[in-house]
Design a protein around this motif. Structure first.
Motif, PDB file in Angstrom:
ATOM      1  N   GLN A  64      23.406  33.874  61.298  1.00  0.00           N
ATOM      2  CA  GLN A  64      23.772  35.116  60.609  1.00  0.00           C
ATOM      3  C   GLN A  64      24.523  34.847  59.307  1.00  0.00           C
ATOM      4  N   LEU A  65      25.383  33.844  59.301  1.00  0.00           N
ATOM      5  CA  LEU A  65      26.134  33.521  58.089  1.00  0.00           C
ATOM      6  C   LEU A  65      25.238  32.977  56.982  1.00  0.00           C
ATOM      7  N   LEU A  66      24.118  32.387  57.351  1.00  0.00           N
ATOM      8  CA  LEU A  66      23.183  31.864  56.350  1.00  0.00           C
ATOM      9  C   LEU A  66      22.328  32.961  55.724  1.00  0.00           C
ATOM     10  N   GLN A  67      22.290  34.109  56.354  1.00  0.00           N
ATOM     11  CA  GLN A  67      21.495  35.209  55.815  1.00  0.00           C
ATOM     12  C   GLN A  67      22.269  35.935  54.729  1.00  0.00           C
ATOM     13  N   GLU A  68      21.518  36.563  53.839  1.00  0.00           N
ATOM     14  CA  GLU A  68      22.157  37.321  52.767  1.00  0.00           C
ATOM     15  C   GLU A  68      22.993  38.460  53.341  1.00  0.00           C
ATOM     16  N   GLN A  69      22.439  39.156  54.314  1.00  0.00           N
ATOM     17  CA  GLN A  69      23.140  40.235  55.019  1.00  0.00           C
ATOM     18  C   GLN A  69      23.052  39.963  56.510  1.00  0.00           C
ATOM     19  N   SER A  70      24.183  40.003  57.193  1.00  0.00           N
ATOM     20  CA  SER A  70      24.155  39.782  58.638  1.00  0.00           C
ATOM     21  C   SER A  70      23.703  41.062  59.338  1.00  0.00           C
ATOM     22  N   GLY A  97      40.919  32.071  66.013  1.00  0.00           N
ATOM     23  CA  GLY A  97      41.038  30.983  65.051  1.00  0.00           C
ATOM     24  C   GLY A  97      39.934  29.958  65.108  1.00  0.00           C
ATOM     25  N   CYS A  98      39.239  29.905  66.216  1.00  0.00           N
ATOM     26  CA  CYS A  98      38.154  28.924  66.353  1.00  0.00           C
ATOM     27  C   CYS A  98      37.043  29.154  65.323  1.00  0.00           C
ATOM     28  N   PHE A  99      36.937  30.367  64.824  1.00  0.00           N
ATOM     29  CA  PHE A  99      35.895  30.657  63.828  1.00  0.00           C
ATOM     30  C   PHE A  99      36.244  30.060  62.462  1.00  0.00           C
ATOM     31  N   LEU A 100      37.531  29.919  62.180  1.00  0.00           N
ATOM     32  CA  LEU A 100      37.959  29.318  60.912  1.00  0.00           C
ATOM     33  C   LEU A 100      37.612  27.836  60.825  1.00  0.00           C
ATOM     34  N   GLN A 101      37.445  27.191  61.966  1.00  0.00           N
ATOM     35  CA  GLN A 101      37.109  25.764  61.973  1.00  0.00           C
ATOM     36  C   GLN A 101      35.850  25.473  61.167  1.00  0.00           C
ATOM     37  N   LEU A 102      34.974  26.470  61.080  1.00  0.00           N
ATOM     38  CA  LEU A 102      33.696  26.263  60.394  1.00  0.00           C
ATOM     39  C   LEU A 102      33.905  25.872  58.931  1.00  0.00           C
ATOM     40  N   LYS A 103      34.946  26.391  58.296  1.00  0.00           N
ATOM     41  CA  LYS A 103      35.198  26.037  56.888  1.00  0.00           C
ATOM     42  C   LYS A 103      35.392  24.528  56.739  1.00  0.00           C
ATOM     43  N   PHE A 126      30.417  31.459  50.854  1.00  0.00           N
ATOM     44  CA  PHE A 126      30.280  31.204  52.283  1.00  0.00           C
ATOM     45  C   PHE A 126      31.635  31.333  52.977  1.00  0.00           C
ATOM     46  N   ASP A 127      32.680  30.845  52.331  1.00  0.00           N
ATOM     47  CA  ASP A 127      34.035  30.997  52.873  1.00  0.00           C
ATOM     48  C   ASP A 127      34.392  32.476  53.036  1.00  0.00           C
ATOM     49  N   ALA A 128      33.981  33.292  52.085  1.00  0.00           N
ATOM     50  CA  ALA A 128      34.246  34.737  52.172  1.00  0.00           C
ATOM     51  C   ALA A 128      33.537  35.340  53.390  1.00  0.00           C
ATOM     52  N   LYS A 129      32.347  34.843  53.688  1.00  0.00           N
ATOM     53  CA  LYS A 129      31.635  35.310  54.888  1.00  0.00           C
ATOM     54  C   LYS A 129      32.402  34.912  56.153  1.00  0.00           C
ATOM     55  N   ILE A 130      32.964  33.731  56.146  1.00  0.00           N
ATOM     56  CA  ILE A 130      33.751  33.286  57.310  1.00  0.00           C
ATOM     57  C   ILE A 130      35.013  34.141  57.440  1.00  0.00           C
ATOM     58  N   ASP A 131      35.610  34.509  56.319  1.00  0.00           N
ATOM     59  CA  ASP A 131      36.772  35.406  56.364  1.00  0.00           C
ATOM     60  C   ASP A 131      36.378  36.746  56.988  1.00  0.00           C
ATOM     61  N   LEU A 133      33.949  37.147  59.067  1.00  0.00           N
ATOM     62  CA  LEU A 133      33.717  36.801  60.462  1.00  0.00           C
ATOM     63  C   LEU A 133      35.026  36.854  61.238  1.00  0.00           C
ATOM     64  N   MET A 134      36.094  36.365  60.645  1.00  0.00           N
ATOM     65  CA  MET A 134      37.406  36.399  61.293  1.00  0.00           C
ATOM     66  C   MET A 134      37.843  37.840  61.561  1.00  0.00           C
ATOM     67  N   LEU A 135      37.610  38.720  60.600  1.00  0.00           N
ATOM     68  CA  LEU A 135      37.978  40.125  60.797  1.00  0.00           C
ATOM     69  C   LEU A 135      37.153  40.741  61.921  1.00  0.00           C
ATOM     70  N   THR A 136      35.886  40.410  61.975  1.00  0.00           N
ATOM     71  CA  THR A 136      35.022  40.889  63.056  1.00  0.00           C
ATOM     72  C   THR A 136      35.523  40.372  64.399  1.00  0.00           C
ATOM     73  N   ALA A 137      35.887  39.102  64.451  1.00  0.00           N
ATOM     74  CA  ALA A 137      36.388  38.505  65.694  1.00  0.00           C
ATOM     75  C   ALA A 137      37.698  39.166  66.119  1.00  0.00           C
ATOM     76  N   PHE A 138      38.562  39.436  65.167  1.00  0.00           N
ATOM     77  CA  PHE A 138      39.835  40.075  65.496  1.00  0.00           C
ATOM     78  C   PHE A 138      39.605  41.489  66.034  1.00  0.00           C
ATOM     79  N   GLU A 139      38.678  42.216  65.413  1.00  0.00           N
ATOM     80  CA  GLU A 139      38.328  43.558  65.899  1.00  0.00           C
ATOM     81  C   GLU A 139      37.824  43.495  67.337  1.00  0.00           C
TER      82      GLU A 139
END
Length: 182
Positions: A64-70, A97-103, A126-131, A133-139
């Motif tokens: 999903q992170l590799l796609q233009e839109q998830s 926090g485990c999702f941040l490891q991807l960076k 890509f880092d912005a997408k991971i950020d 992702l973190m918000l999605t995980a927190f939600e």
């Protein structure tokens, strides 16, 4: 998608297996040693459903992170991981926090190539997408914890109701919805 973005995505795709494997190992390492060992050593998905689901969901998130839109598949995969971590003894920051490891993993695996190909701007995207992702995980984490507390509150109400019935002969009904304001 711009040519530079395509070049960056292709670089990550070529190194996908190594990146996802390192990410999986990093997430598994957040568990206690015996659990971590079990999650990595037991390959049978029926004997180790958490490990199998974790591997599947991390791979799906990476896709999903590799796609233009998830798509909705991103939330589904994140939710699959977070549901397990929300009921375990993780603090909120450790659970998501485990999702941040991807960076860091991306930088370890392809950092040199990113610098050599001058793809730093694409890495920032890509880092912005991971950020995000973190918000999605927190939600997802907050939603799971709210559900847990809701279930605990209902259980306490039912226990109280049963105790009152048994001890005092009182019939007390518990409404699942709040009283309307008049």
């Amino acid at each position: 998608m711009a040519a530079r973005d395509q070049e960056f995505t292709a670089l990550l795709e070529r190194n996908r297996k190594q990146i996802v494997k390192a990410w999986l190992q990093g997430v598994v390492n957040t568990y206690p040693p015996k659990t971590s060992e079990f999650l990595t050593s037991q390959k049978d998905q029926f004997a180790n459903p958490i490990g199998a689901n974790l591997a599947r969901d991390l791979d799906s998130i990476f896709t999903q992170l590799l796609q233009e839109q998830s798509s909705d598949a991103l939330y589904t995969a994140v939710d699959g991981i977070i549901r397990v971590r929300a009921v375990q003894d993780f603090t909120p920051s450790a659970a998501v926090g485990c999702f941040l490891q991807l960076k860091n993993i991306v930088r370890q695996v392809v950092g040199t190539q990113i610098r050599d190909q001058d793809l730093l701007h694409e890495l920032a995207g890509f880092d912005a997408k991971i950020d995000q992702l973190m918000l999605t995980a927190f939600e997802a984490f907050v939603h799971c914890r709210e559900k847990i507390w809701e279930l605990k509150a209902k259980e306490a109400q039912h226990r109280t109701k049963n105790l009152l019935r048994k001890k005092a002969g009182v019939d007390w009904t518990v409404s699942d919805s709040p009283d309307p304001v008049t």
